[in-house]
Design a protein around this motif. Structure first.
Motif, PDB file in Angstrom:
ATOM      1  N   HIS A  23      34.987  57.964  38.778  1.00 35.34           N
ATOM      2  CA  HIS A  23      34.450  56.624  38.896  1.00 35.34           C
ATOM      3  C   HIS A  23      33.900  56.501  37.448  1.00 35.34           C
ATOM      4  O   HIS A  23      33.898  55.027  37.093  1.00 35.34           O
ATOM      5  CB  HIS A  23      33.061  56.742  39.899  1.00 35.34           C
ATOM      6  CG  HIS A  23      33.442  56.490  41.383  1.00 35.34           C
ATOM      7  ND1 HIS A  23      33.953  57.673  42.110  1.00 35.34           N
ATOM      8  CD2 HIS A  23      33.594  55.330  41.990  1.00 35.34           C
ATOM      9  CE1 HIS A  23      34.246  57.123  43.397  1.00 35.34           C
ATOM     10  NE2 HIS A  23      34.070  55.743  43.219  1.00 35.34           N
ATOM     11  N   GLY A  24      33.548  57.422  36.834  1.00 37.31           N
ATOM     12  CA  GLY A  24      33.023  57.241  35.330  1.00 37.31           C
ATOM     13  C   GLY A  24      34.375  56.625  34.540  1.00 37.31           C
ATOM     14  O   GLY A  24      33.976  55.880  33.576  1.00 37.31           O
ATOM     15  N   VAL A  25      35.400  57.061  34.767  1.00 36.95           N
ATOM     16  CA  VAL A  25      36.351  56.556  33.792  1.00 36.95           C
ATOM     17  C   VAL A  25      36.639  54.967  34.265  1.00 36.95           C
ATOM     18  O   VAL A  25      36.979  54.115  33.260  1.00 36.95           O
ATOM     19  CB  VAL A  25      37.936  57.110  34.522  1.00 36.95           C
ATOM     20  CG1 VAL A  25      39.206  56.550  33.690  1.00 36.95           C
ATOM     21  CG2 VAL A  25      37.849  58.655  34.054  1.00 36.95           C
ATOM     22  N   HIS A  26      36.630  54.482  35.429  1.00 35.91           N
ATOM     23  CA  HIS A  26      36.613  53.192  35.862  1.00 35.91           C
ATOM     24  C   HIS A  26      35.269  52.135  35.119  1.00 35.91           C
ATOM     25  O   HIS A  26      35.815  51.226  34.530  1.00 35.91           O
ATOM     26  CB  HIS A  26      36.791  52.856  37.072  1.00 35.91           C
ATOM     27  CG  HIS A  26      37.088  51.405  37.633  1.00 35.91           C
ATOM     28  ND1 HIS A  26      38.483  50.868  37.720  1.00 35.91           N
ATOM     29  CD2 HIS A  26      36.340  50.454  38.054  1.00 35.91           C
ATOM     30  CE1 HIS A  26      38.343  49.645  37.946  1.00 35.91           C
ATOM     31  NE2 HIS A  26      37.125  49.318  37.897  1.00 35.91           N
ATOM     32  N   PHE A  27      34.357  52.836  34.989  1.00 32.96           N
ATOM     33  CA  PHE A  27      33.201  52.235  34.487  1.00 32.96           C
ATOM     34  C   PHE A  27      33.380  52.040  32.958  1.00 32.96           C
ATOM     35  O   PHE A  27      33.189  51.107  32.308  1.00 32.96           O
ATOM     36  CB  PHE A  27      32.028  53.044  34.875  1.00 32.96           C
ATOM     37  CG  PHE A  27      30.458  52.376  34.137  1.00 32.96           C
ATOM     38  CD1 PHE A  27      29.993  51.272  34.721  1.00 32.96           C
ATOM     39  CD2 PHE A  27      30.085  52.960  33.054  1.00 32.96           C
ATOM     40  CE1 PHE A  27      28.963  50.788  34.253  1.00 32.96           C
ATOM     41  CE2 PHE A  27      28.919  52.362  32.514  1.00 32.96           C
ATOM     42  CZ  PHE A  27      28.480  51.286  32.827  1.00 32.96           C
ATOM     43  N   ALA A  28      33.785  53.167  32.310  1.00 30.28           N
ATOM     44  CA  ALA A  28      34.104  52.903  30.922  1.00 30.28           C
ATOM     45  C   ALA A  28      35.093  52.047  30.626  1.00 30.28           C
ATOM     46  O   ALA A  28      35.024  51.367  29.710  1.00 30.28           O
ATOM     47  CB  ALA A  28      34.518  54.601  30.533  1.00 30.28           C
ATOM     48  N   LEU A  29      36.119  51.900  31.404  1.00 28.00           N
ATOM     49  CA  LEU A  29      37.157  51.038  31.159  1.00 28.00           C
ATOM     50  C   LEU A  29      36.693  49.402  31.305  1.00 28.00           C
ATOM     51  O   LEU A  29      36.991  48.481  30.552  1.00 28.00           O
ATOM     52  CB  LEU A  29      38.144  51.066  32.403  1.00 28.00           C
ATOM     53  CG  LEU A  29      39.546  50.347  32.110  1.00 28.00           C
ATOM     54  CD1 LEU A  29      40.201  50.611  30.930  1.00 28.00           C
ATOM     55  CD2 LEU A  29      40.389  50.510  33.532  1.00 28.00           C
ATOM     56  N   LYS A  30      35.546  49.357  32.289  1.00 25.48           N
ATOM     57  CA  LYS A  30      35.028  48.001  32.373  1.00 25.48           C
ATOM     58  C   LYS A  30      34.201  47.605  31.303  1.00 25.48           C
ATOM     59  O   LYS A  30      34.272  46.514  31.052  1.00 25.48           O
ATOM     60  CB  LYS A  30      34.143  48.287  33.548  1.00 25.48           C
ATOM     61  CG  LYS A  30      33.900  47.132  34.444  1.00 25.48           C
ATOM     62  CD  LYS A  30      33.255  47.180  35.899  1.00 25.48           C
ATOM     63  CE  LYS A  30      33.365  46.193  36.821  1.00 25.48           C
ATOM     64  NZ  LYS A  30      32.989  46.192  38.259  1.00 25.48           N
ATOM     65  N   VAL A  31      33.653  48.660  30.693  1.00 22.08           N
ATOM     66  CA  VAL A  31      32.932  48.344  29.372  1.00 22.08           C
ATOM     67  C   VAL A  31      33.722  47.898  28.260  1.00 22.08           C
ATOM     68  O   VAL A  31      33.728  46.993  27.529  1.00 22.08           O
ATOM     69  CB  VAL A  31      31.916  49.397  29.067  1.00 22.08           C
ATOM     70  CG1 VAL A  31      31.387  49.262  27.782  1.00 22.08           C
ATOM     71  CG2 VAL A  31      31.037  49.729  30.339  1.00 22.08           C
ATOM     72  N   GLN A  32      34.936  48.873  28.068  1.00 22.66           N
ATOM     73  CA  GLN A  32      35.828  48.721  27.036  1.00 22.66           C
ATOM     74  C   GLN A  32      36.814  47.457  27.194  1.00 22.66           C
ATOM     75  O   GLN A  32      37.011  46.991  26.248  1.00 22.66           O
ATOM     76  CB  GLN A  32      36.731  50.185  26.872  1.00 22.66           C
ATOM     77  CG  GLN A  32      35.797  51.148  26.209  1.00 22.66           C
ATOM     78  CD  GLN A  32      35.035  51.013  24.714  1.00 22.66           C
ATOM     79  OE1 GLN A  32      36.026  50.459  23.999  1.00 22.66           O
ATOM     80  NE2 GLN A  32      33.918  51.235  24.557  1.00 22.66           N
TER      81      GLN A  32
END
Lengths: 216, 293
Positions: free
Chosen positions: B247-256
């Motif tokens: 889930h953190g990967v998707h969150f990081a992607l959302k930010v980047q």
């Protein structure tokens, strides 16, 4: 009769999930269908992989093209927790075992049970005995596969991803079954189609529609 | 995961060799002059550099030290003997320099904070040691091993692994058995950790990268540390600890890259689908293009 065609906007999408024990040939089966090729040095699937192929069913009236969107899952037990997100909303599920492994048939039974309990009741389940080219190593007879499929009211095929036996036939017949049962329909939202046709598990597969074929 | 050795045809072998030697000398120099915490920080910085570490011999030193050096014990010595630590083991690589931590480690063990792994002093620096439980299974059935090794699945995975790393059938089979023994030896003394499909790819790649540059026991210790630290979350019996990271990967992607994240969500490839699972749990060794050539 079926023929491959490039994806077009009017293609009917059909989400298909492939389940079964590790190393029964799930990825090889999917790749044989999608790429018409067998890769002997296929590596283990991690998590899941996605493949798709559109097939025209010209015998249907009117002719239709189904886009099979295939989620090929990893076989290890620990990934089982991820399976619901792949079989949820799936039009079809291939439960694959290896005819040279009696254990894999037992695992297939447990997958069928899980699909019965948790999957959409409209999901068409196909029991697939793969590696039928390895006749001399057979541990599961055709009859055993057929008996399980009949008991659970599933479609049944023995296939060989290696030489291609029954692979196209499996998907073609699955597509036809999805259409005939209204699981997928041209121009109609699948979810609304499915909600109109909800049936309790066990009553969803008329005997007349069962396919028990093996051309090995 | 780092790349393999550069194969730019514009650069001659001698130039590559010189560059490799310069880099190794640089590592040697920094290692000898900085206290361990500062040296390890420098190592991490080198890993993050564009282009990475460039040479497997350099990776062998830096990965080994990042995994096995114990920072708390660093103040005892700032000047390791280069003959003891960078002693040119060089099993079959033909490269200029290599590491020899495992062979140099002897006696003076101490306990790690949360495992049974011990440490020992090498040239004034404390190293983790390889697991003390020997692997008794050889290359065969594995004997009476704990169920966390998931031998049936491991066997299936090993039999269909390393295709693209070792084209030669004989060498590939030898390497498969080595990878299997590494995994089983490390897991057999850590019953709380479980083999998962994909771990064999990680261990296979680590062995491929540093196997020719470090003694076997050092390799075992490195894999053991990877399993108990970096891949700890993925080695649990179930996927729960993994899911948070995914889930953190998707969150990081959302930010980047919010556009890409939105597109993935539109395609129903949101965080719940764990689209990044094969990349994350295999340290990006499981590449789609290589899986389906």
């Amino acid at each position: 009769m079926a023929s491959a065609s490039p994806t077009r906007a009017k293609d009917i999408p059909a989400k298909i999930v492939v389940l079964g024990e590790s190393a029964v040939g799930k990825s090889s089966l999917a790749l044989r269908f999608v790429r018409r090729d067998f890769i002997p040095n296929q590596e283990a699937t991690i998590g899941a992989s996605f493949l798709s192929r559109s097939v025209s069913l010209v015998d249907e009236s009117p002719p239709v093209t189904i886009k099979f969107e295939i989620w090929d899952t990893a076989g290890q037990e620990r990934y089982r927790a991820l399976a619901p997100m792949y079989y949820r909303g799936a039009a079809g599920a291939l439960v694959v075992y290896d005819i040279t492994s009696a254990d894999s048939l037992r695992k297939a039974e447990s997958w069928i049970g899980e699909l019965r309990r948790n999957a959409d009741p409209q999901t068409v389940v196909v029991l697939v005995g793969n590696k039928c080219d390895l006749e001399s190593m057979r541990q599961v007879s055709i009859q055993q596969g057929q008996d399980l499929a009949e008991k659970e009211e599933l479609l049944f095929y023995e296939t060989s991803a290696k030489d291609g036996t029954n692979v196209d036939a499996l998907f073609t017949n699955l597509g036809k079954t999805l259409l005939s049962r209204g699981v997928i329909a041209s121009g109609v939202d699948r979810r609304s189609t499915m909600s109109r046709n909800l049936q309790p598990p066990g009553s969803r597969t008329p005997k007349s529609e069962q396919q028990k074929r093996c051309d090995c | 995961m780092g790349k393999k050795k550069s194969h730019n045809p514009q650069v001659s072998l001698n130039t590559q060799d010189r560059k490799e030697r310069v880099l190794l000398n640089e590592v040697d120099r920094v290692r000898a002059t900085l206290p361990t915490p500062a040296y390890l920080a420098w190592c991490r910085q080198q890993c993050r550099k564009r282009g990475g570490l460039e040479f497997d011999s350099v990776r062998a030193v830096i990965w080994r030290d990042l995994l096995l050096l114990i920072p708390q014990a660093s103040s005892t010595s700032l000047t390791p003997s280069s003959s003891g630590v960078f002693s040119g083991v060089n099993n079959n690589s033909g490269r200029a320099s290599s590491v020899n931590a495992g062979a140099s480690i002897a006696g003076n063990s101490s306990s790690n904070s949360n495992t049974t792994t011990t440490s020992s002093t090498v040239s004034g620096r404390h190293f983790m040691l390889a697991p003390s439980v020997p692997y008794a299974g050889g290359t065969g059935d594995g004997g009476a091993l704990s169920p966390n090794c998931h031998l049936t699945v491991l066997d299936c995975d090993i039999k269909r692994s390393l295709w693209h790393l070792y084209p030669n059938d004989t060498i590939r089979e030898e390497k498969r058995q080595l990878v299997k023994s590494l995994i089983m030896r490390c897991l057999s003394h850590r019953p709380q950790l479980h083999y998962y499909q994909g771990l064999h790819e990680v261990v296979g790649f680590v062995e491929y990268t540093v196997g020719a540059h470090v003694p076997r026991e050092t390799l075992v210790a490195m894999v053991d540390q990877l399993l108990s630290q970096h891949f700890y979350a993925f080695c649990h019996q179930n996927m729960k600890s993994c899911e948070g990271i995914l889930h953190g990967v998707h969150f990081a992607l959302k930010v980047q890259c919010p556009e890409l994240a939105a597109m993935l969500e539109e395609l129903q490839l949101g965080p719940g689908t764990h689209f990044a699972l094969p990349w994350v749990i295999t340290w990006f060794t499981h590449h789609l293009a290589e899986s389906h050539p």
